[in-house]
Design an enzyme around this catalytic site. Structure first.
Site, mmCIF file in Angstrom:
data_model
loop_
_atom_site.group_PDB
_atom_site.id
_atom_site.type_symbol
_atom_site.label_atom_id
_atom_site.label_comp_id
_atom_site.label_asym_id
_atom_site.label_seq_id
_atom_site.Cartn_x
_atom_site.Cartn_y
_atom_site.Cartn_z
ATOM 1 N N ASP A 8 131.883 116.443 -23.114
ATOM 2 C CA ASP A 8 132.841 115.321 -23.593
ATOM 3 C C ASP A 8 132.860 114.910 -25.422
ATOM 4 O OD1 ASP A 8 134.584 113.505 -23.143
ATOM 5 O OD2 ASP A 8 133.340 111.569 -23.479
ATOM 6 N N CYS B 222 96.629 114.457 4.931
ATOM 7 C CA CYS B 222 97.204 113.374 4.387
ATOM 8 C C CYS B 222 98.458 112.985 4.740
ATOM 9 C CB CYS B 222 96.478 112.930 3.541
ATOM 10 S SG CYS B 222 94.450 112.698 3.697
ATOM 11 N N CYS C 141 94.263 113.596 0.396
ATOM 12 C CA CYS C 141 94.107 115.122 -0.009
ATOM 13 C C CYS C 141 95.738 115.554 0.878
ATOM 14 C CB CYS C 141 93.961 115.896 0.434
ATOM 15 S SG CYS C 141 93.601 115.842 2.531
#
Length: 790
Positions: A451, A24, A21
């Site tokens: 560009d 953790c 989870c």
């Protein structure tokens, strides 16, 4: 005073096991960050940690730190393509085998738990089926579920307790033990063990009628639903990484190397740059290289998302992972291992999936205190109900429901699962992003500096128009003669004419594969029996005319390809073509055959297919297009006019482009720069978002946040739409994850949730978050892109 020593930072990836989870994730990150100079980003969905640390801290110390936090950690094995030696027997498959073994173990545990739990659920929920001593049968079936079936939750909860940490497993373990322990008390001491006992089932807890209720359905339902939810969640999370695994699957395992005319099959790890290898029809190109012999068409769809096969011949560059669709090719390796384009693409996707959006960092912060807060709420609920005079049964039921219904898993999965699905889908479409910050930047872009050369245009000279004199030799015949005489020229204009003549043979030419003598129309160019490329006639008496052009004798005729000057007698029929070429800033050349002007050929850097649609789509997305180029004013204005770009900046040096970006930013624009060359690197780095064309230089790609692998400017609009959809998905996931807990936890506290239903709701919340993220795998950007990616 001496200068302070410079600390060298390195980045190490770890595979972290045992995380279930967001709590953790938060704990592992905190433990790693306690080391001096260390920063860490942990990803729940991938089970990985990216750690930036001083060179003095070794990987072993990082692994030990994670293990001290109560989790497993290891340095991941490098991909096959990056290993310098052949793998030992079974080594390359060890990780996938261990993952498969873990998946099989989880599936077997789920199946056994389901077989034991279903009779308990049916008997508990359908009073009419309750027979004499039914509760003792249910107790016998529940015991192995509460112990063996829930063993992963218990072990991880104990491990967390040893490290003073509480996670989702703590909540599940406590919920199962509380339900089972209360049921055991009720059976043995509370009167529920009477042989004739019947128990009604309600969706909300009910008041005891003098006999303690049993909650065996909660004791089996909690582990059953959580195991099922995590199994489905793991499968869904594996689906979000499908694109990354498909990229890894493109890498060849063996390659046929040609040495002194003989072939030798070797593992891909033994291939070295400079070696020549063979690519037969239907085979994948083993690594990046240049064709030395043969011609064919290669399919790049799985590498760049572009489904149109590309014709290649001697001197053409090919990409590892592409499929050879035609003839035999000999290729000289130019890059191997981690230096190949496929390896760079895979690396970019992996790096993108380790990042976190700003919203996810907030979710992880909340998750860090989530479980302790839930434990406190559960204890408070138990005390409140007992203090209010409720019986112990109702108090324990509400407490268990609070423990079980809370779900920090959804908080931890909200961003990484969406990011994995989006980056994988983007890679399939030829769009690579460096992480969630790039996605957030794409979403907010409102000015795009483009560009010209190599971005909006092809970047090389091409024939743009051929106009022949009426009643002359004809367009095809003149083009064939001009292409033949230019074969001896190294000038870019000459190469453009020859290339155009080769791929524009006359109508009615012979089909590829037919004998060369079987040309259907006299005078049309012969075709190669292998590749279908027309063969131009030979030239004699070739002579370059410096500053003017070339001349030579082709099939007895004197052919000249010259730049027009004041002395050139231009036929009236070609005057309009000359004016059009000059207006478009293209270079005109005239073709004279035996002293007579027969045609005018216009040559220039042509606009890429799709550039017009790309600029229009950018406008519709609210982005202002700006053209900035180092080229002259005339060609810049011509391209801008063709693409309906109002703001043009010509003759801009690299530092001028960077200044332009800063000027736009000062006006309040969030600026993206699209470029492909070294001269674009400064502007790419200065922009809010740098976007490099896939065929550009490594410097440009390195300075960019997004790479358009297809080399198709229209993919930029697709990238913006993908970013908006992804961030919308992440927001929806987080709203659901937060909203779910805000609504369900209070309901459980006031006794309006049965523990079994609470377990089902908790499991469903995580599955819904992952399922919502999986929708990104099928995302289609536009009708045109949809056709290309089918």
């Amino acid at each position: 005073m001496g200068a302070e020593p410079v600390t060298t930072l390195v980045t190490t990836d770890l595979t972290v096991g045992g995380m279930t989870c967001a709590a953790c994730v938060n704990r592992v990150e905190k433990k790693l960050r306690r080391l001096e100079g260390v920063t860490a980003t942990v990803n729940l969905a991938t089970g990985t940690a990216r750690v930036t640390h001083p060179a003095g801290i070794g990987p072993g110390e990082l692994v030990a730190t994670v293990e001290k936090a109560g989790y497993t950690a290891a340095i991941p094995e490098p991909p096959r393509s990056e290993k310098r030696r052949p793998p030992a027997d079974g080594e390359s498959a060890s990780r996938s085998e261990s993952e498969s073994e873990a998946a099989r173990s989880a599936r077997d545990r789920l199946i056994v738990t389901a077989l034991l739990a279903l009779p308990v659920l049916v008997l508990s929920m359908v009073p009419a089926l309750q027979f004499r001593n039914w509760q003792w049968l249910c107790f016998a079936l529940t015991a192995p579920v509460a112990v063996w079936g829930s063993w992963p939750f218990h072990t991880r909860a104990v491990r967390g307790l040893r490290h003073s940490a509480a996670t989702m497993d703590t909540l599940v373990s406590l919920g199962v033990l509380a339900s089972f322990s209360w049921s055991a008390y009720a059976l043995f001491l509370g009167g529920a063990g009477d042989p004739g006992m019947r128990m009604p089932f309600t969706l909300v807890p009910s008041v005891s009628d003098g006999v303690a209720h049993i909650y065996l359905e909660a004791a089996v339902g909690v582990p059953l639903f959580v195991l099922a939810g995590r199994f489905l969640e793991a499968r869904a999370r594996r689906g979000t990484g499908a694109a990354l695994r498909s990229l890894a699957g493109l890498a060849a395992k063996e390659v046929a190397v040609r040495v002194d005319g003989t072939e030798r099959l070797v593992p891909i790890e033994e291939l070295r740059a400079g070696q020549v290898f063979v690519v037969r029809p239907g085979e994948r190109v083993a690594t990046d290289g240049k064709v030395t012999e043969g011609s064919s068409a290669v399919d790049l769809s799985l590498v760049t998302g572009e489904t149109e096969p590309i014709e290649v011949g001697p001197g053409s560059a090919v990409v590892g992972g592409a499929v050879n669709s035609g003839g035999l090719l000999l290729v000289r390796a130019t890059a191997v291992g981690a230096d190949t384009q496929l390896a760079r693409i895979t690396r970019l996707v992996v790096e993108a999936q380790t990042g976190k959006a700003r919203a996810q960092r907030l979710a992880d912060t909340v998750a860090g205190v989530f479980v302790p807060v839930v434990l406190a709420l559960a204890v408070t609920t138990l005390g409140f109900w007992l203090g209010a005079g409720a019986d112990a049964q109702a108090a324990v039921t509400a407490c268990v429901a609070v423990l079980v219904v809370a779900c920090p898993c959804a908080l931890g999965l909200a961003t990484p699962t969406a990011l994995m699905a989006a980056t994988g889908r983007g890679a399939q479409l030829g769009v690579l992003v460096t992480g969630p910050q790039a996605l957030e930047g794409l979403r907010h872009v409102d000015a795009v500096v483009l560009d010209k050369t190599g971005t909006l245009t092809s970047g090389h000279m091409s024939v743009t128009a051929v106009t022949a004199v009426p009643d002359g030799l004809g367009r095809d015949a003149v083009l064939r003669l001009a292409g033949a005489v230019e074969q001896g020229s190294e000038h870019p204009l000459g190469r453009a004419v020859t290339a155009y003549a080769r791929r524009e043979p006359a109508a009615g030419r012979q089909l590829p594969g037919a004998p060369e003598e079987a040309a259907a129309v006299p005078g049309t160019p012969a075709m190669s029996a292998v590749s279908g490329v027309p063969r131009l006639p030979g030239v004699s008496e070739f002579r370059a005319l410096p500053g003017r052009g070339v001349r030579g004798r082709v099939e007895g005729r004197l052919v000249e390809v010259l730049a027009p000057d004041d002395e050139t007698r231009m036929p009236d029929a070609l005057a309009d073509a000359l004016s059009a070429a000059e207006a478009a800033a293209h270079t005109p050349v005239v073709v004279r055959v035996d002293g007579t002007v027969e045609a005018l050929i216009a040559i220039g850097d042509v606009v890429r297919p799709g550039s017009y649609r790309a600029v229009e789509r950018l406008r519709h997305l609210g982005a202002r297009p700006v053209l900035a180029t180092g080229d002259r004013e005339a060609p810049a204005r011509a391209v801008a006019s063709a693409l309906r770009i109002d703001e043009v900046h010509a003759r801009r040096r690299p530092e001028d482009k960077a200044d332009l970006v800063r000027d736009l930013q000062e006006k309040g624009y969030r600026v993206a720069v699209v470029g492909d060359g070294v001269n674009d690197a400064a502007a790419l780095a200065a922009a809010d978002l740098g976007i490099a064309m896939g065929g550009g230089t490594d410097v440009a790609i390195g300075a960019a946040d997004v790479t358009l692998v297809r080399g198709d400017i229209e993919a930029l609009a697709d990238a913006i739409l993908l970013a908006r959809r992804t961030l919308g998905t992440i927001r929806a996931n987080l709203v659901w994850a937060f909203g779910y807990n805000v609504v369900t936890v209070p309901l459980a506290m006031v006794g309006l949730l049965n523990p079994m239903l609470a377990a089902a709701a908790m499991s469903a919340s995580s599955v819904l978050v992952v399922a919502n993220s999986l929708r990104l795998r099928a995302w289609q950007p536009s009708p045109a892109a949809r056709r290309r990616t089918r």
